[in-house]
Write a protein that holds these residues in place. Structure first.
Motif, PDB file in Angstrom:
ATOM      1  N   LEU A   1       0.827  -1.213   0.000  1.00  0.00           N
ATOM      2  CA  LEU A   1       0.000   0.000   0.000  1.00  0.00           C
ATOM      3  C   LEU A   1       0.861   1.263   0.000  1.00  0.00           C
ATOM      4  CD1 LEU A   1      -2.824  -1.043   2.493  1.00  0.00           C
ATOM      5  CD2 LEU A   1      -2.873  -1.089  -0.010  1.00  0.00           C
ATOM      6  N   THR A   2       1.980   1.210   0.708  1.00  0.00           N
ATOM      7  CA  THR A   2       2.876   2.371   0.729  1.00  0.00           C
ATOM      8  C   THR A   2       3.552   2.550  -0.622  1.00  0.00           C
ATOM      9  OG1 THR A   2       3.284   2.122   3.101  1.00  0.00           O
ATOM     10  CG2 THR A   2       4.902   3.374   1.849  1.00  0.00           C
TER      11      THR A   2
ATOM     12  N   ALA B   1       2.444   1.904  -3.482  1.00  0.00           N
ATOM     13  CA  ALA B   1       1.497   2.443  -4.457  1.00  0.00           C
ATOM     14  C   ALA B   1       1.485   3.971  -4.460  1.00  0.00           C
ATOM     15  CB  ALA B   1       0.093   1.915  -4.165  1.00  0.00           C
ATOM     16  N   ASP B   2       1.884   4.582  -3.349  1.00  0.00           N
ATOM     17  CA  ASP B   2       1.958   6.042  -3.274  1.00  0.00           C
ATOM     18  C   ASP B   2       3.303   6.577  -3.752  1.00  0.00           C
ATOM     19  OD1 ASP B   2      -0.606   6.310  -2.211  1.00  0.00           O
ATOM     20  OD2 ASP B   2       0.111   6.051  -0.151  1.00  0.00           O
ATOM     21  N   LEU B   3       4.244   5.678  -4.002  1.00  0.00           N
ATOM     22  CA  LEU B   3       5.607   6.097  -4.328  1.00  0.00           C
ATOM     23  C   LEU B   3       5.965   5.938  -5.796  1.00  0.00           C
ATOM     24  CD1 LEU B   3       7.474   4.483  -1.290  1.00  0.00           C
ATOM     25  CD2 LEU B   3       6.742   6.860  -1.531  1.00  0.00           C
TER      26      LEU B   3
ATOM     27  N   PRO C   1       4.318   4.702  -9.966  1.00  0.00           N
ATOM     28  CA  PRO C   1       3.096   4.457 -10.729  1.00  0.00           C
ATOM     29  C   PRO C   1       2.893   2.992 -11.125  1.00  0.00           C
ATOM     30  CG  PRO C   1       4.789   5.376 -12.155  1.00  0.00           C
ATOM     31  CD  PRO C   1       5.345   5.408 -10.767  1.00  0.00           C
TER      32      PRO C   1
ATOM     33  N   GLN D   1      -0.154  -0.930  -9.146  1.00  0.00           N
ATOM     34  CA  GLN D   1      -1.595  -0.721  -9.282  1.00  0.00           C
ATOM     35  C   GLN D   1      -2.404  -2.010  -9.150  1.00  0.00           C
ATOM     36  OE1 GLN D   1      -2.868   1.854 -12.516  1.00  0.00           O
ATOM     37  NE2 GLN D   1      -0.794   2.671 -12.732  1.00  0.00           N
TER      38      GLN D   1
ATOM     39  N   ASP E   1       3.566  -4.873  -8.031  1.00  0.00           N
ATOM     40  CA  ASP E   1       3.222  -5.555  -6.783  1.00  0.00           C
ATOM     41  C   ASP E   1       2.868  -7.017  -7.038  1.00  0.00           C
ATOM     42  OD1 ASP E   1       1.108  -4.429  -8.174  1.00  0.00           O
ATOM     43  OD2 ASP E   1       0.220  -3.446  -6.445  1.00  0.00           O
TER      44      ASP E   1
ATOM     45  N   ALA F   1      10.917   2.161  -4.895  1.00  0.00           N
ATOM     46  CA  ALA F   1       9.646   2.179  -4.163  1.00  0.00           C
ATOM     47  C   ALA F   1       9.513   0.966  -3.259  1.00  0.00           C
ATOM     48  CB  ALA F   1       8.479   2.235  -5.145  1.00  0.00           C
TER      49      ALA F   1
ATOM     50  N   ALA G   1       9.382   1.483   0.707  1.00  0.00           N
ATOM     51  CA  ALA G   1       8.138   1.073   1.365  1.00  0.00           C
ATOM     52  C   ALA G   1       8.395  -0.014   2.394  1.00  0.00           C
ATOM     53  CB  ALA G   1       7.135   0.581   0.323  1.00  0.00           C
TER      54      ALA G   1
ATOM     55  N   ALA H   1       7.077   1.379   5.867  1.00  0.00           N
ATOM     56  CA  ALA H   1       5.662   1.068   6.083  1.00  0.00           C
ATOM     57  C   ALA H   1       5.445   0.411   7.448  1.00  0.00           C
ATOM     58  CB  ALA H   1       5.151   0.151   4.981  1.00  0.00           C
TER      59      ALA H   1
END
Length: 340
Positions: free
Chosen positions: A49-50, A52-54, A56, A59, A144, A241, A245, A249
């Motif tokens: 989840l972390t 995904a904010d770092l 693109p 998804q 992911d 990322a 993360a 995280a």
């Protein structure tokens, strides 16, 4: 096997980051001693989840709600609503079985990416059979899935072997759960005869210094079935990322009532050109003791000693070794990812 390994020491205060079936912090016995535990699944979800904010490329969506996104994608691909509904029903059966009680859901959560759903829908709308369409897609938007893997019980050919490896985090020392007694005051009762707690209860918690291990198989992550079609800068972005993360995280269970947001006390990052994944958990088979000086530094001493012993005894070869806090997180990640 080319590897990046992360050996992490992190202390968490009063918390219940990962609960068992009765709401207690998870635990395990290691070295004959009770330890606090955080499951690998819990740590992976927090990292996913972390990440995904770092970047693109993270998804992937894991859900039992498959029919609606497939139906919308099929309509976007040119089918009318009736055709799209029928084809969406066929597609969900490729990945799982329809839940009889909840027809809009399947029985097991399936990990798919938006690009994967779109490509499958376009192929099916053009006349390709569903199973064949599902096997001939790329998922470059879902690092992911490539990192954490996917299992499709209905068709093993759709499985994705995860390139990342996570251990269950264990406390480096003896740890047991404790009980927090809480009460909630009824604000409207004021000076009433029965004023006081409107509710009482108990929650279990623990606090500990944990050793946690994560690694990524670079050969697997960047082969043709995973992310091999990304360019070098995109590959570095994915790894940046993932590492960032994984280090930062924190599982968010009870984040309001028992906030445990901390950062690692120390991290050893290793780059290997060959060899196998190797934890340093046996540094703590004999549980660390504070001796009035805390557990984090004592754990770090034990981890360093174990690392040097393994290199000497087993001739473990490393290409790079970097430490936090001796270097900043940016320099740490850049150093691990540098090509030289």
């Amino acid at each position: 096997m080319k590897l990046i390994e992360l050996h992490i020491l992190q202390s968490f205060p009063v918390s219940c980051l990962n609960r068992d079936d009765v709401g207690s912090p998870k635990s395990a016995v290691f070295g004959g001693t009770q330890r606090a535990r955080i499951s690998s699944q819990c740590l992976k979800r927090a990292a996913r989840l972390t990440a995904a904010d770092l970047a693109p490329h993270f998804q992937g969506i894991r859900s039992r709600l498959l029919k609606d996104p497939f139906q919308k994608a099929l309509i976007a691909a040119g089918l009318d609503e009736t055709q799209a509904a029928a084809k969406a029903q066929e597609l969900i059966e490729v990945f799982s079985s329809q839940d009889k009680k909840n027809p809009d859901q399947v029985t097991t959560a399936v990990y798919l990416s938006p690009a994967e759903i779109e490509q499958i829908a376009q192929a099916v709308a053009a006349g390709t059979e569903g199973k064949k369409a599902a096997k001939n897609v790329s998922r470059l938007d879902a690092a992911d899935i490539s990192l954490f893997g996917r299992m499709i019980a209905n068709d093993a050919t759709l499985n994705i072997e995860g390139a990342a490896m996570f251990s269950h985090a264990l406390s480096t020392h003896k740890a047991s759960n404790d009980i927090d007694f809480y009460s909630a005051v009824d604000d409207r009762k004021g000076d009433a005869e029965d004023a006081g707690a409107g509710m009482i209860g108990t929650l279990e918690f623990t606090s500990a210094t944990y050793y946690r291990y994560a690694a990524v198989n670079l050969d697997l992550l960047f082969d043709d079935k995973h992310l091999g079609k990304l360019d070098s800068e995109q590959q570095k972005s994915v790894l940046d990322a993932f590492i960032r993360a994984t280090l930062t995280a924190v599982p968010n269970a009870r984040k309001n009532s028992m906030n445990a947001a901390t950062l690692p006390h120390a991290v050893l990052g290793i780059r290997k050109d060959k060899g196998q994944p190797l934890q340093l958990i046996n540094a703590f088979e004999d549980p660390v003791r504070a001796n009035g000086k805390g557990l984090a530094d004592a754990s770090l001493e034990a981890m360093k000693a174990e690392h040097e012993k393994l290199k000497t005894t087993w001739n473990i070869e490393t290409k790079k070794e970097l430490w936090i806090p001796e270097t900043s997180i940016n320099d740490f990640i850049n150093g691990l990812l540098a090509d030289e």
